[in-house]
Every structure is written in structure tokens, then in C-alpha cells.
Write a protein that holds these residues in place. Structure first.
Motif, mmCIF file in Angstrom:
data_model
loop_
_atom_site.group_PDB
_atom_site.id
_atom_site.type_symbol
_atom_site.label_atom_id
_atom_site.label_comp_id
_atom_site.label_asym_id
_atom_site.label_seq_id
_atom_site.Cartn_x
_atom_site.Cartn_y
_atom_site.Cartn_z
ATOM 1 N N TRP A 229 0.854 -1.453 -0.061
ATOM 2 C CA TRP A 229 0.406 0.038 0.239
ATOM 3 C C TRP A 229 1.060 0.970 -0.197
ATOM 4 N N ASN A 230 0.215 1.955 -0.461
ATOM 5 C CA ASN A 230 1.228 3.511 -0.485
ATOM 6 C C ASN A 230 0.244 4.657 -0.297
ATOM 7 N N LEU A 231 0.314 5.103 1.117
ATOM 8 C CA LEU A 231 -0.830 6.191 2.014
ATOM 9 C C LEU A 231 -0.258 7.643 2.043
ATOM 10 N N THR A 232 -0.595 8.626 1.521
ATOM 11 C CA THR A 232 0.073 9.749 1.228
ATOM 12 C C THR A 232 -1.049 10.700 1.635
ATOM 13 N N GLY A 233 -0.229 12.003 1.909
ATOM 14 C CA GLY A 233 -0.851 13.336 2.698
ATOM 15 C C GLY A 233 -1.946 13.753 3.160
ATOM 16 N N PHE A 234 -2.863 12.429 3.454
ATOM 17 C CA PHE A 234 -3.545 12.756 4.863
ATOM 18 C C PHE A 234 -3.079 13.505 6.204
ATOM 19 N N THR A 235 -4.156 13.260 7.166
ATOM 20 C CA THR A 235 -3.915 12.958 8.898
ATOM 21 C C THR A 235 -4.330 12.797 9.661
ATOM 22 N N VAL A 236 -4.560 11.940 10.980
ATOM 23 C CA VAL A 236 -4.689 11.121 11.427
ATOM 24 C C VAL A 236 -4.266 11.376 12.971
ATOM 25 N N ARG A 237 -5.393 11.890 13.347
ATOM 26 C CA ARG A 237 -5.289 12.516 14.718
ATOM 27 C C ARG A 237 -6.410 11.648 15.965
ATOM 28 N N THR B 30 4.733 2.347 1.914
ATOM 29 C CA THR B 30 5.368 3.497 1.840
ATOM 30 C C THR B 30 4.531 4.629 2.291
ATOM 31 N N MET B 31 4.568 5.222 3.053
ATOM 32 C CA MET B 31 3.885 6.248 3.799
ATOM 33 C C MET B 31 4.729 7.473 3.939
ATOM 34 N N ASP B 32 3.852 8.604 2.764
ATOM 35 C CA ASP B 32 4.644 9.090 2.620
ATOM 36 C C ASP B 32 3.404 10.957 3.038
#
Length: 497
Positions: free
Chosen positions: A264-272, A287-289
Motif C-alpha cells: 500500500w501507499n499512504l500519502t498526504g493525509f492526517t491522522v489524529r 510506503t507512507m509519504d
């Protein structure tokens, strides 16, 4: 006119040499350098590259300089293992203290990240064309690609601060599923297929978000969104199994949970506002970008259950451990041996190997270590990150930027600072739990080109707990590391040039 025969010419030449009037022809040994540029990762707005300088001659080379131009719209955003100067679009890279000498047949190198997709032009090494020959050959600019990296990228760190606008994937390859509500996102995650892109609109997505569908090496699944696409989980709720696994009626409280979901590729967003930020279980090659993970009860990002070959880059992790400070690591690689009963899924061990943490900003207000490298993990890279130690709690022995219990990690080009409030003992520490020949935990790690400011509180930039437990696989601290405001100094072991 009668021509002299070859025998006559040879005899005459021999006479002149004997008389001292003609020196014999002899080629002096000399280095012969070439250089090559290879893209090793690509994302929608840039790429990472390795530059290899090779000596094909028969004498050592003492120092090298690589120069090239980048086309309009492309620039070097970060680099490592070289000194960079720039004039307009022309870049010059020279060796640093430990990689300037190249023996015949050997190589040295450096790397850089580019903002933009244009490749170097007019490359020279020590004034000669990089590929050999008499004139430099421009390299054509590639057709831009918007597909995020398909495997864990490589050896190159991204910029040392997150981009102002994180990558959102451009026009994604493969089918695109646009989502704008939590229900739509859950449905998209449940049915995701290799090569698919799930694209989040700006907004707040509340609830439990679990991905259990695998991508493929040549067709990863991408979850992307802008920074103001925000995942929030108010859980946990319900009763779960003793070892965490997605279960009907149980909300883990994780902001985003990949469970047996590789590629998976995880890009750009926010987790809170979650119990944990992003958790990978048995999910290699993720990959987290450009993520932003903050205000979570425990750790920010966790590579767990042999989630090997993963990458976290260009991201910001801050304000973790709000409820359990001692478990509030910014990034957690692997699992403690005491938890291998749950998470040791590879011959009883959590082998979250070869994870790369590159170009991130971690801290402030990370209550435990910004990075905790657990025993049983091998061969990772921590490079080009910025650590802000404000708020380290000291709970559960959290008193450094990185605690390294893993093996053969390269820790390079990071910048760490500490200032009150917080508890701080050393910049980087090693520990050696249950060290065996198979698992020489806390051994074989290398520190290079790191800059440390201990705020007048910390003792050593790099403190090695034991050398006897690492006999034959010593930790190495290079002289290229620097420290200031330390009560002890750079390190408590001998420094390697």
C-alpha cells in the motif's frame, strides 16, 4: 625514397634510448573516474537518486567532484554524503571526509532528492564527462510519472522537512475511487483491489478504518488525500481478542490499521485523536509519504508483526503519548521480545526488517522516544530526520531521540535538539536485550553525519551501552558526527574516522 623496414626503425629507436636521447614510452598509473545517476524512487512531484562514482583506473583517486545541471522546474531539495554548492541550476557535489578516497575498481557515492522530475544534464566528474569520453551527454528529461513508488523506496532520504502541500497522487494510475464520507471510505477500504487509488476529499472522517486487502508489487493500492483530509477514531470500543486482530464489534481505536495488507501507499493525509496513529500488522512494503500524525494516546506509527521493507518519509509526527506517555513513541519498529507471543509471526520473532525512516520531523511533545528500534529487527535506515526532544517524558526509560535494540541500522544525516521541558539522558542509545549469535541485538549499527544539540542536559550524543556483547559486530560512531551543549561529549566509545 626507400622506406625503412620495421626492424630498422626498432633498431634505431633502441639506439636513441640507449643514448638517452629518446625516453621509453611508459604510461603512469592514474585513476579514471566515471559517475552514474540512478533514480531509486519516484513520486508524483519528485524523485530520489543515488550517484555512484567508480574508479576504473589503476591508481587510487583522492577526492572527487561531481557537477551537473538540472532543467527548469527541478531542484535538489536535500542531499547526503556530499557537500553541495549551487549556482542557478548548476550543482556541484564534493566528497566528505570518509568517502573521498576510491581504490582502483572500487566505488563511492552520494544521494539526493529532487523536487521536480527532470534528470541531471551535462554531468562531469573531476571535470571530465561522467560516462567517460570527451564531451558530456545530456540526459533527457523523463515523462513525468504520478504513480507513487511501487516498492519500499530505497536508499534515499526525502527532504528534511515535510512539504507545505503533501503529495496527493496527481492523476492516479489504475481505477480511482473518490470518497467524501466515513462510510464511503470504509466501503472503499473493504473492496480495494491492486492498482486502485482511493482518493479522499478534504474533511473529517470519523470511525474505525481497517484495510485488509493486499496490493501487489507492480500494482500497489494507494490511499491519498490532502493534509486536511483527517482520520479520527474516538475508540476503542467493545471487546477484542488478546492479540489484536480485526474483529466484528470491536474498535481498536487505531487511526488507520493495515492488517495483512502489503503493498500500500499512504500519502498526504492526517491522522489524529486516536489511541494509536497508523498501525501496520503483517503488512510489508507499505510506503507512507507526507502524513501528519498528531495528538494520539500512544505511539504515532507502528511497524509490527514483520511489516518489513516499509518506508515513512516526508511526514510529521508530534504530540504522542497523551494518555500513556511511556508508550508514546513517535515511530515504533518491531515489538519487544516480551510481545513476540502475539507479534512474533516469523519463526516466533517480529522481523520488521529494512524499514526506512527518512526525511521526517518527529517532535515536539513525543512523550517516549521519537524512534524506538526493537530487538529482532535488522538492516533499517534512519536518515535525514529532524528530532525535537521537547516533551520527552522519561517514562518507561524514554530519555533519548532513538533507542536502538536492532541490528545493522544506518543512522545518518539526522538533526536532533533538546530543550526543556522533558527528561533527557543521551541523544542516541543502544541496548542489548537477550543478545545471541542469531540476534546480536543492539549491535552492528553505524552513526554518520548526525548533528546533535543536547541542550546542556544530555551526556553523550551517542551512548553505546555495551561493547563486550557486540564483539565481532561492533557499533561504529564516525567522526563526521557533531555535538554541542553536551555534558559528556560525542560518544563513550572510540571514534572511527
Amino acid at each position: 625514397m626507400r622506406r625503412a623496414t620495421p626492424a630498422v626503425v626498432a633498431t634505431a629507436a633502441a639506439g636513441l634510448i640507449a643514448a638517452g636521447l629518446l625516453a621509453p614510452s611508459a604510461r603512469a598509473d592514474a585513476p579514471a573516474l566515471t559517475a552514474s545517476v540512478a533514480r531509486v524512487s519516484t513520486w508524483s512531484s519528485g524523485y530520489g537518486a543515488d550517484v555512484t562514482v567508480a574508479n576504473g583506473g589503476d591508481a587510487p583517486a583522492n577526492g572527487w567532484t561531481v557537477e551537473f545541471d538540472l532543467p527548469e522546474g527541478t531542484s535538489v531539495s536535500s542531499h547526503w554524503s556530499a557537500t553541495k554548492t549551487q549556482s542557478g541550476r548548476h550543482y556541484t557535489f564534493t566528497d566528505v571526509s570518509w568517502n573521498g578516497s576510491i581504490a582502483p575498481g572500487a566505488t563511492q557515492g552520494f544521494g539526493f532528492n529532487a523536487s521536480g522530475l527532470g534528470l541531471p544534464l551535462n554531468c562531469t566528474v573531476n571535470g571530465s564527462p561522467c560516462g567517460g569520453g570527451s564531451t558530456p551527454s545530456p540526459t533527457p528529461t523523463p515523462t513525468p510519472t504520478t504513480t507513487p513508488p511501487t516498492t519500499a523506496p530505497p536508499t534515499t532520504p526525502p527532504p528534511t522537512t515535510p512539504p507545505t502541500t503533501p503529495p496527493t497522487g496527481g492523476t492516479p494510475a489504475g481505477p480511482v475511487v473518490d470518497v467524501a464520507t466515513a462510510a464511503e471510505l470504509r466501503a472503499a477500504l473493504a473492496s480495494a483491489a491492486p492498482g486502485q487509488t482511493i482518493r479522499m476529499a478534504p474533511g473529517e472522517y470519523r470511525g474505525s478504518f481497517v484495510a485488509q486487502r493486499p496490493g501487489a508489487a507492480d500494482r500497489p493500492i494507494t490511499l491519498t488525500g490532502p493534509r486536511d483530509a483527517v482520520l479520527v477514531n474516538d475508540g476503542p470500543a467493545g471487546s477484542g481478542p488478546s492479540c489484536p486482530a480485526p474483529t466484528d464489534g470491536w474498535d481498536s481505536g487505531y487511526g488507520l490499521w493495515l492488517y495483512r495488507a502489503p503493498y500500500w501507499n499512504l500519502t498526504g493525509f492526517t491522522v489524529r485523536d486516536a489511541k494509536k496513529g497508523v498501525v501496520l500488522d503483517a503488512s510489508p512494503h507499505v510506503t507512507m509519504d507526507g502524513l501528519h500524525v498528531h495528538h494520539v494516546d500512544e505511539e504515532g506509527v507502528h511497524f509490527r508483526r514483520s511489516s518489513a521493507d516499509g518506508v515513512l518519509r516526508n511526514s510529521t509526527v508530534e504530540s504522542t503519548g497523551l494518555v500513556q506517555p511511556g508508550y508514546g513513541e513517535g515511530v515504533y519498529i518491531g515489538s519487544a521480545g516480551s510481545n513476540w507471543g502475539c507479534h512474533g509471526n516469523q519463526d516466533g520473532v517480529d522481523r520488521s526488517d529494512r524499514v526506512r525512516i527518512e526525511g521526517n520531523r518527529i517532535g515536539p511533545n513525543v512523550a517516549a522516544e521519537p524512534i524506538d528500534v526493537k530487538e529482532g529487527t535488522f538492516g533499517g535506515v534512519v536518515r535525514g530526520n529532524t528530532f525535537d526532544g521537547r516533551g520527552i517524558s522519561g517514562q518507561n526509560s524514554a530519555d533519548s531521540w532513538i533507542d536502538v535494540k536492532g541490528v545493522d541500522y544506518l543512522i545518518e544525516g539526522n538533526t536532533g535538539t533538546f530543550a526543556a521541558p522533558g527528561t533527557f539522558a543521551n541523544g542516541y542509545e543502544t541496548h542489548n536485550p537477550a543478545t545471541t549469535p542469531s540476534f546480536p541485538n543492539g549491535c552492528g549499527n553505524v552513526w554518520r553525519d548526525n548533528s546533535s544539540d543536547l541542550g546542556g542536559v544530555g551526556a553523550y550524543a551517542i551512548r553505546i551501552t555495551s561493547t563486550s556483547k557486540c564483539a565481532g559486530r561492533l557499533n561504529v560512531v564516525h567522526a563526521s558526527n557533531t555535538v554541542k551543549n553536551a555534558t559528556g561529549g560525542l560518544t563513550n566509545i572510540a571514534v572511527t574516522p
